[in-house]
Design an enzyme around this catalytic site. Structure first.
Site, PDB file in Angstrom:
ATOM      1  N   GLU A 143      17.378 -41.772 -13.383  1.00  0.00           N
ATOM      2  CA  GLU A 143      17.678 -42.974 -14.174  1.00  0.00           C
ATOM      3  C   GLU A 143      16.736 -42.981 -15.378  1.00  0.00           C
ATOM      4  O   GLU A 143      15.630 -43.493 -15.312  1.00  0.00           O
ATOM      5  CB  GLU A 143      17.489 -44.222 -13.309  1.00  0.00           C
ATOM      6  CG  GLU A 143      17.954 -45.496 -13.978  1.00  0.00           C
ATOM      7  CD  GLU A 143      17.617 -46.740 -13.172  1.00  0.00           C
ATOM      8  OE1 GLU A 143      17.963 -47.843 -13.636  1.00  0.00           O
ATOM      9  OE2 GLU A 143      16.996 -46.621 -12.091  1.00  0.00           O
ATOM     10  N   HIS A 211      21.364 -49.005 -18.936  1.00  0.00           N
ATOM     11  CA  HIS A 211      20.196 -49.256 -19.784  1.00  0.00           C
ATOM     12  C   HIS A 211      20.592 -48.954 -21.227  1.00  0.00           C
ATOM     13  O   HIS A 211      19.988 -48.112 -21.894  1.00  0.00           O
ATOM     14  CB  HIS A 211      18.993 -48.424 -19.331  1.00  0.00           C
ATOM     15  CG  HIS A 211      18.382 -48.929 -18.069  1.00  0.00           C
ATOM     16  ND1 HIS A 211      17.508 -50.001 -18.048  1.00  0.00           N
ATOM     17  CD2 HIS A 211      18.534 -48.531 -16.786  1.00  0.00           C
ATOM     18  CE1 HIS A 211      17.136 -50.227 -16.795  1.00  0.00           C
ATOM     19  NE2 HIS A 211      17.756 -49.355 -16.016  1.00  0.00           N
ATOM     20  N   ARG A 243      34.938 -60.572 -28.070  1.00  0.00           N
ATOM     21  CA  ARG A 243      35.439 -59.674 -29.115  1.00  0.00           C
ATOM     22  C   ARG A 243      35.033 -58.228 -28.888  1.00  0.00           C
ATOM     23  O   ARG A 243      35.687 -57.320 -29.398  1.00  0.00           O
ATOM     24  CB  ARG A 243      34.988 -60.155 -30.505  1.00  0.00           C
ATOM     25  CG  ARG A 243      35.851 -61.308 -31.019  1.00  0.00           C
ATOM     26  CD  ARG A 243      35.618 -61.564 -32.490  1.00  0.00           C
ATOM     27  NE  ARG A 243      34.311 -62.160 -32.737  1.00  0.00           N
ATOM     28  CZ  ARG A 243      34.063 -63.466 -32.677  1.00  0.00           C
ATOM     29  NH1 ARG A 243      35.025 -64.310 -32.365  1.00  0.00           N
ATOM     30  NH2 ARG A 243      32.846 -63.933 -32.917  1.00  0.00           N
ATOM     31  N   ASP A 269      21.811 -58.638  -4.243  1.00  0.00           N
ATOM     32  CA  ASP A 269      20.652 -59.172  -3.519  1.00  0.00           C
ATOM     33  C   ASP A 269      20.488 -60.671  -3.721  1.00  0.00           C
ATOM     34  O   ASP A 269      19.511 -61.262  -3.253  1.00  0.00           O
ATOM     35  CB  ASP A 269      19.377 -58.444  -3.948  1.00  0.00           C
ATOM     36  CG  ASP A 269      19.063 -58.607  -5.434  1.00  0.00           C
ATOM     37  OD1 ASP A 269      19.896 -59.167  -6.169  1.00  0.00           O
ATOM     38  OD2 ASP A 269      17.974 -58.156  -5.860  1.00  0.00           O
ATOM     39  N   ILE A 271      19.800 -62.038  -6.468  1.00  0.00           N
ATOM     40  CA  ILE A 271      18.825 -62.244  -7.540  1.00  0.00           C
ATOM     41  C   ILE A 271      19.292 -61.607  -8.840  1.00  0.00           C
ATOM     42  O   ILE A 271      19.299 -62.233  -9.895  1.00  0.00           O
ATOM     43  CB  ILE A 271      17.448 -61.667  -7.129  1.00  0.00           C
ATOM     44  CG1 ILE A 271      16.881 -62.467  -5.949  1.00  0.00           C
ATOM     45  CG2 ILE A 271      16.470 -61.671  -8.309  1.00  0.00           C
ATOM     46  CD1 ILE A 271      15.716 -61.793  -5.264  1.00  0.00           C
ATOM     47  N   ASP A 294      18.868 -50.421  -5.319  1.00  0.00           N
ATOM     48  CA  ASP A 294      17.864 -50.294  -6.382  1.00  0.00           C
ATOM     49  C   ASP A 294      16.489 -50.633  -5.814  1.00  0.00           C
ATOM     50  O   ASP A 294      15.630 -51.203  -6.490  1.00  0.00           O
ATOM     51  CB  ASP A 294      18.202 -51.187  -7.578  1.00  0.00           C
ATOM     52  CG  ASP A 294      17.485 -50.754  -8.854  1.00  0.00           C
ATOM     53  OD1 ASP A 294      16.980 -49.617  -8.895  1.00  0.00           O
ATOM     54  OD2 ASP A 294      17.410 -51.560  -9.800  1.00  0.00           O
TER      55      ASP A 294
END
EC number: 3.5.1.25
Length: 404
Positions: A143, A211, A243, A269, A271, A294
């Site tokens: 990642e 990300h 849009r 989770d 959260i 994660d």
């Protein structure tokens, strides 16, 4: 009656009084296992005239395919993004503990790190089958570091990279050999990313967009070049806009190549994603939803300060923050918790909740011919759950490896 030794000397186990998840629904059926694989009982009866050597009474519980976690950064004090003196031993610790969550295989995940960390860690994290010692390793999820600075989240900015040399050369320079890699998360708006996506996809490595500041057309181009996944949908990307819906728009895009499915990870989770957002995603594209934890080093540990790669993180209740900030930094949720929360928050069926943690990640990784289902001939990796979706037993290759 001739014995089953006509084909194999290995014993056969028959699981009875169970509802097994098959063809997208729970069915009252027995499950037959031999030599780590799921057997077709018709062939056993009629071709071999065989029978079961052992019977296991499941007492009306559910049998589902073992859970597969494609994004887990560590746990129980182990940080996969740290080049410790015993990298394999650290992975083994996590592999042993997560079978308690029903996870039978996983992708150890490395967050953005300096090249020397990748060069030390990646060669040590080899694919391996699961067993009594713990869940199997399906390959590494990298990642970063080819991600957006604006949407880096908890990733340290000084180690971020761009594709300066044209894509492929940057991958090799940063990561080294890619033999043990199953997935790479990158930002598709980075210059020269298209060549990197095509190279990774051509090697059978899943490419995930995440990300990222990408707009929808950039995300669609990435999918057309071979990307198949979205890393933790809604988190660390542009918010949905009517849009230009951004990466989120891939869920309903009409520019996905025929026969290709875009999968997306969700950290259920309670959260990272509001229940309403979870419902929107699931109702828009249920077949693509992949539950991920994660999870970070602090999963399974008490509150306090811990690490994630090159950064310090604080655990406060169920929240993990970059130390001294309110930036979320992974989760400490377990996969079985995510399955239960997703079921409750989305109102989906039990079958859908279980498949989001098993079938869909297997399809994403291209291994659904052997994992993620209870079809005949597949690996006998499965979990036994009660009606609250609490894991009671975990089996890998037909062998019980954990019991509550």
């Amino acid at each position: 009656m001739p014995s089953n030794k006509s084909v194999s000397d290995a014993p056969i186990t028959q699981f009875v009084n169970c509802r097994i998840l098959k063809n997208h629904r729970l069915q009252w059926e027995d499950l037959w296992v031999r030599e780590g694989k799921i057997l077709n009982p018709e062939k056993l009866f009629f071709d071999e005239e065989g029978f079961a050597d052992h019977k296991v009474d499941c007492e009306n519980k559910i049998i589902a395919p073992g859970f597969i976690d494609v994004q887990i950064n560590g746990g129980y004090g182990i940080d996969f993004s740290q080049a410790s003196s015993d990298i394999r031993g650290g992975v083994a610790v996590v592999a042993k503990k997560i079978i308690e969550q029903g996870v039978t295989s996983f992708c150890p995940t490395l967050v953005t790190s300096p090249p020397d960390i990748y060069h030390k860690v990646i060669p040590e994290l080899r694919e391996q089958d699961g067993g009594p010692e713990g869940a199997g390793v399906l390959g590494i999820h990298l990642e970063g570091p080819f991600i957006s600075e604006e949407k880096r989240g908890a990733h340290p900015p000084k180690f971020l990279r761009t594709f300066k040399a044209g894509g492929v050369a940057d991958l090799m320079e940063t990561y080294g050999p890619l033999d043990n890699v199953a997935m790479v998360t990158l930002a598709p708006e980075l210059a020269n990313s298209a060549a990197a996506i095509r190279e990774l996809a051509g090697r059978g490595i899943a490419v995930s967009v995440g990300h990222s500041m990408a707009d929808l057309s950039q995300a669609e181009e990435a999918v057309q070049n071979g990307a198949t996944f979205i890393t933790h949908l809604f988190n660390a990307m542009l918010p949905f806009h009517h849009r230009d819906p951004g990466i989120v728009g891939l869920l309903t895009s009409d520019r996905i190549p025929p026969g290709q499915t875009v999968y997306y990870g969700m950290i259920a989770d309670g959260i990272h994603t509001h229940p309403a957002a979870l419902r929107i995603a699931h109702r828009a594209h249920p077949a693509g939803l992949v539950l991920v934890t994660d999870a970070v080093t602090a999963m399974g540990l008490p509150p306090g300060r811990h690490t994630l790669g090159q950064q310090q993180i604080d655990i406060q209740g169920l929240h993990a923050y970059v130390a001294g900030t309110t930036t979320l930094s992974g989760s400490i949720a377990t996969m079985d918790m995510c399955v239960r929360h997703f079921r409750e928050a989305s109102g989906c069926t039990v079958e859908a909740a279980l498949e989001a943690a098993s079938l869909h990640p297997a399809q994403l990784l291209g291994i659904s011919h052997r994992k993620g289902t209870l079809e005949y001939g597949t690996d006998a990796d499965f979990v036994v759950l009660d009606d609250t979706l609490t894991v009671r037993e975990t089996y890998i290759a037909g062998q019980q490896v954990w019991r509550k």
